[in-house]
Design an enzyme around this catalytic site. Structure first.
Site, PDB file in Angstrom:
ATOM      1  N   GLU A  23      11.251 -61.531  59.762  1.00  0.00           N
ATOM      2  CA  GLU A  23      12.090 -61.558  60.969  1.00  0.00           C
ATOM      3  C   GLU A  23      13.133 -62.676  60.904  1.00  0.00           C
ATOM      4  O   GLU A  23      14.241 -62.535  61.436  1.00  0.00           O
ATOM      5  CB  GLU A  23      11.239 -61.736  62.223  1.00  0.00           C
ATOM      6  CG  GLU A  23      10.438 -60.509  62.620  1.00  0.00           C
ATOM      7  CD  GLU A  23       9.060 -60.470  61.976  1.00  0.00           C
ATOM      8  OE1 GLU A  23       8.788 -61.297  61.079  1.00  0.00           O
ATOM      9  OE2 GLU A  23       8.246 -59.610  62.359  1.00  0.00           O
TER      10      GLU A  23
ATOM     11  N   PHE B 226      -3.624 -59.763  72.242  1.00  0.00           N
ATOM     12  CA  PHE B 226      -3.262 -59.772  70.823  1.00  0.00           C
ATOM     13  C   PHE B 226      -1.735 -59.747  70.666  1.00  0.00           C
ATOM     14  O   PHE B 226      -1.058 -58.917  71.270  1.00  0.00           O
ATOM     15  CB  PHE B 226      -3.887 -58.558  70.134  1.00  0.00           C
ATOM     16  CG  PHE B 226      -3.511 -58.452  68.678  1.00  0.00           C
ATOM     17  CD1 PHE B 226      -3.917 -59.414  67.767  1.00  0.00           C
ATOM     18  CD2 PHE B 226      -2.726 -57.403  68.225  1.00  0.00           C
ATOM     19  CE1 PHE B 226      -3.563 -59.326  66.431  1.00  0.00           C
ATOM     20  CE2 PHE B 226      -2.359 -57.306  66.890  1.00  0.00           C
ATOM     21  CZ  PHE B 226      -2.781 -58.277  65.989  1.00  0.00           C
ATOM     22  N   GLN B 227      -1.224 -60.660  69.884  1.00  0.00           N
ATOM     23  CA  GLN B 227       0.212 -60.789  69.619  1.00  0.00           C
ATOM     24  C   GLN B 227       1.045 -60.982  70.884  1.00  0.00           C
ATOM     25  O   GLN B 227       2.200 -60.577  70.946  1.00  0.00           O
ATOM     26  CB  GLN B 227       0.726 -59.595  68.790  1.00  0.00           C
ATOM     27  CG  GLN B 227       0.140 -59.595  67.381  1.00  0.00           C
ATOM     28  CD  GLN B 227       0.859 -58.692  66.413  1.00  0.00           C
ATOM     29  OE1 GLN B 227       1.463 -57.697  66.802  1.00  0.00           O
ATOM     30  NE2 GLN B 227       0.801 -59.028  65.130  1.00  0.00           N
TER      31      GLN B 227
ATOM     32  N   LYS C 261       5.922 -53.600  76.515  1.00  0.00           N
ATOM     33  CA  LYS C 261       5.749 -52.239  75.998  1.00  0.00           C
ATOM     34  C   LYS C 261       5.826 -51.183  77.101  1.00  0.00           C
ATOM     35  O   LYS C 261       6.429 -50.132  76.910  1.00  0.00           O
ATOM     36  CB  LYS C 261       4.413 -52.138  75.262  1.00  0.00           C
ATOM     37  CG  LYS C 261       4.237 -50.808  74.546  1.00  0.00           C
ATOM     38  CD  LYS C 261       3.047 -50.843  73.611  1.00  0.00           C
ATOM     39  CE  LYS C 261       2.814 -49.484  72.985  1.00  0.00           C
ATOM     40  NZ  LYS C 261       3.414 -49.358  71.665  1.00  0.00           N
TER      41      LYS C 261
ATOM     42  N   MET D  97      19.976 -83.183  47.976  1.00  0.00           N
ATOM     43  CA  MET D  97      20.558 -83.997  49.037  1.00  0.00           C
ATOM     44  C   MET D  97      19.594 -85.109  49.466  1.00  0.00           C
ATOM     45  O   MET D  97      19.990 -86.251  49.646  1.00  0.00           O
ATOM     46  CB  MET D  97      20.929 -83.121  50.239  1.00  0.00           C
ATOM     47  CG  MET D  97      21.677 -83.860  51.332  1.00  0.00           C
ATOM     48  SD  MET D  97      23.212 -84.613  50.740  1.00  0.00           S
ATOM     49  CE  MET D  97      24.400 -83.355  51.192  1.00  0.00           C
TER      50      MET D  97
END
Lengths: 570, 168
Positions: free
Chosen positions: A66, A128-129, A178, A481
């Site tokens: 993602e 969940f999630q 959802k 760097m």
């Protein structure tokens, strides 16, 4: 307002009962969005079903992660000026967007991020999630929405598009549970939401600014990303021409005016060009356009441009006077404000100032790294010979980023794509993929072995989608760097910056199904570049460089122009 | 360090208080008092915040608050141009030795007895924050069981309203 060929018009669809997921996708299409980046999952499945249904009207690019999707949407937005769209599921899908959203926020990039979430009845129960993504993204979005009713969905998306692209652009997140994706309601198509109309600064302020400009003997035009956002390239150049001033820019301003324009001295700041830094230091008036005087530009603020008055034009009023003291602050659209300002400034030549600036240029030229072989500058210059006007040059973060900023040649705005504000290592490959979609051309990624290690999974995305990206890894085997800072400020204690990895990037490219090779001489590099710029997909060039190359000049953090390091002794 | 009283008129939506107070947190301002309530219209809420800080930081904070889409307008108050008021509920131990002194002090301050039992008494005082401080300090000579204050609310004197303030 909608073009006649719009599919909704053809089908004559009006006010029909649709699911939230269908409404979401149709509203994206209605808003002019033809490409989205994302990754599916449980709580966004309904939206993905709608994406399947409408795939002839909107393209979804599946990434490997993602974060890569968020950076791709960002790269798409930077190169097109349109709103980038990224879609993820709930929970980890949403949290994986966070770095991408923050990157866009710090660089003022218009982005709409859409996440699924658990059904509204389960919100707050640690399902969940389930994650409170609106809470998490509160400080890194312009605004965010939790859509609790399907009736609000279409207008929320429209408002998000308008907000993301209005004034100073930025990311907006929409959290869609959802059940809202499943529920149905009437959908009425609407024209693309427009950003709030830009307006010029107050006339009285413009007149005040014009007075300061007309009195100035050594004016300096300093612009940033705001000029690119406002599309004010012509006005910026016209101002500099009229008042005979040199031009410099912030990191975010790069590509805003052509690199080879005779008035352009280059980038300001910690690793800015010597000539532009000196010109700014010696100016008596700094006309700053769409910049925010970041600490990487000013160094020690107390010692910054002490001899100069500062005029500041920015669309975001909160930037005015935020970090430096300004003699004249103008809140307004840079392009419109400059157009009005141009009517009031007097045309004149300033031969003495021009002569002084030429001396700075000459001094810079004399201190240029003229070594032969695989020096960072030579590598970027070799790349420059292959760049077309429309090629987007993307970078990750580190030494390679600064070498690119200092040496790459840009001919067109929106063709430099790099994480300036947040400094996100791992930004580059996702962004380069998004940039290739945005420009419909081959893009270039200049990266380092450290940064590339953070985003190389997106090679799979580039291969699968046949995205032509030339990936130039400036491979020094160290986190260059940080190593540079350790060399200069930490007694060469190279703590955890020596990578010592055995990664064979060419073999890795082949494993992903991409082309790749390793080069260690200018001839090999030239050969590889010629092949890479003909390749139909991603091409990885593993380019070996020395681990002790420096990014110079360097203004030490918190330092002033007196502290500038132009050369490092052995 | 200066002390500021600022009223923020916001759209009455869930999460809006969080957005506003989050801005104070991000700029490292400590909020010393905060009140929130609906206003003359149910679509708008009014958040009154009292905090300390430097002038330039305060201005930056207000500029940033104006960037929140839910913020309608912001008004800053000072003692000269506004009326401020705070509400105190204070529960005192009730015994024969101190009851008389507590009640006369309450009387002098205009505090009202709102609950009375054998062991405790509760007083209510609506006044300026300073007068409430004074009253609490006076009560410290006796046994305070519990204190609750609302934080100050403010309105500008005269007919001007916060809704007439135009953004920046």
């Amino acid at each position: 307002m909608r073009p006649a060929h719009h599919p909704l018009s053809e089908k004559g669809v009006r006010d029909m009962l649709l699911s939230g997921a269908d409404i979401l996708v149709r509203t994206l299409i209605e808003q002019g969005c033809d490409t989205v980046f994302g990754y599916p999952g449980g709580q966004i499945l309904n939206v993905y079903d709608s994406l399947y249904k409408y795939q002839s009207e909107i393209r979804h690019v599946l990434t490997a992660h993602e974060q890569g999707a968020a950076h791709a949407a960002d790269g798409y937005a930077r190169t097109t000026g349109k709103v980038g769209v990224v879609i993820s599921t709930s929970g980890p899908g949403a949290t994986n967007l966070v770095t991408g959203i923050a990157t866009a926020y710090l660089d003022s990039i218009p982005l709409v991020a859409i996440c699924g979430n658990v059904p509204t009845g389960q919100i707050g129960s640690d399902s969940f999630q389930e994650i409170d993504i609106t809470g998490i993204t509160l400080p890194i979005t312009k605004h965010n929405y939790f859509v609790s009713s399907v009736e609000d969905l279409a207008d929320t998306i429209r408002e998000a598009f308008s907000l993301a692209s209005s004034g100073r652009p930025g990311p907006v997140l929409i959290d869609v549970p959802k059940d809202v994706q499943i529920m149905q309601c009437e959908y009425t198509p609407a024209p693309p939401a427009q950003p709030q109309p830009p307006c010029a600064a107050k006339q009285v302020r413009i007149e005040e600014a014009a007075r300061h400009i007309n009195e100035a003997k050594r004016p300096y035009v300093y612009f940033g990303g705001g000029v690119i956002t406002a599309g004010a390239q012509q006005e910026t150049l016209a101002l500099a021409e009229t008042i005979d001033a040199p031009i410099g820019c912030s990191f975010m301003g790069l590509s805003g005016v052509p690199t080879e324009h005779p008035r352009f001295l280059g980038m300001q700041g910690m690793h800015g060009h010597y000539a532009s830094s000196m010109a700014m230091h010696h100016a008596d008036l700094i006309i700053s356009l769409g910049v925010r005087f970041n600490d990487r530009v000013t160094g020690n603020r107390a010692k910054f441009a002490t001899g100069a008055k500062i005029i500041h034009i920015d669309v975001d009023g909160s930037e005015l006077g935020k970090t430096v003291t300004e003699v004249c602050s103008l809140r307004g659209d840079v392009k419109l404000t400059l157009q009005k300002l141009l009517e009031l400034v007097q045309q004149n030549e300033k031969p003495e100032w021009a002569k002084q600036v030429e001396e700075f240029r000459a001094q810079e030229k004399a201190s240029l790294d003229m070594r032969e072989g695989m020096t960072p500058r030579n590598i970027i210059c070799a790349l420059n010979r292959h760049l077309l006007e429309n090629t987007a040059v993307c970078t990750d973060v580190g030494q390679h980023q600064m070498w690119a900023a200092q040496n790459a040649v840009f001919r067109k705005p929106r063709r430099f794509v790099s994480s300036g504000g947040l400094g996100t290592m791992g930004f580059g490959l996702g962004a380069a993929i998004g940039a290739a979609f945005g420009t419909k051309e081959r893009s270039v990624l200049i990266t380092g072995d450290g940064s590339f290690g953070m985003c190389l999974n997106e090679l799979a995305t580039a291969v699968t989608n046949g995205v032509p990206v030339v990936i130039l890894i400036m491979n020094n085997g160290v986190l260059g760097m940080v190593r540079q800072w350790q060399t200069l400020f930490f007694d060469k204690h190279y703590s955890n910056t020596t990578l010592n990895r055995k990664t064979d990037f060419a073999a890795l490219a082949h494993a992903f199904g991409a082309e790749g090779c390793a080069v260690s001489t200018p001839q090999q590099l030239e050969q590889a570049l010629s092949e890479a710029f003909c390749c139909n997909g991603p091409y990885v060039i593993d380019c070996a460089i020395d681990k002790d190359e420096f990014v110079l000049p360097m203004l030490p953090p918190g330092g002033s122009m007196d502290d500038i390091i132009v050369k490092v002794g052995d | 360090m200066n002390r500021y009283t600022v009223a923020v008129l916001v759209r009455n939506q869930f999460g809006v208080l969080n957005r506003v107070t989050s801005m104070f947190r991000r700029r490292q301002f400590n909020i010393s008092a905060l009140t929130v309530s609906e206003t003359e219209t149910s679509e708008l809420s009014r958040i009154t915040v009292i905090f300390s800080g430097e002038e330039t930081n305060k201005q930056q904070l207000i500029n940033q608050l104006y960037k929140l889409p839910d913020v309608v307008s912001i008004q800053e108050f000072n003692a000269d141009n506004s009326i401020s008021c705070e509400l105190l509920l204070i529960k005192m131990k009730n015994d024969t030795a101190t009851r008389g002194e507590i009640l006369s002090a309450a009387d002098a301050f205009g505090a009202v007895t709102v609950d009375y039992s054998k062991d405790s008494l509760m007083l209510r005082l609506a006044d300026s924050s300073r007068r409430i401080d004074d009253f609490i300090n006076l009560m410290r000579d006796y046994t305070i069981l519990e204190i609750c204050r609302t934080g100050s609310i403010s309105l500008e004197k005269g007919s001007t309203t916060i809704r007439q303030i135009i953004n920046l």
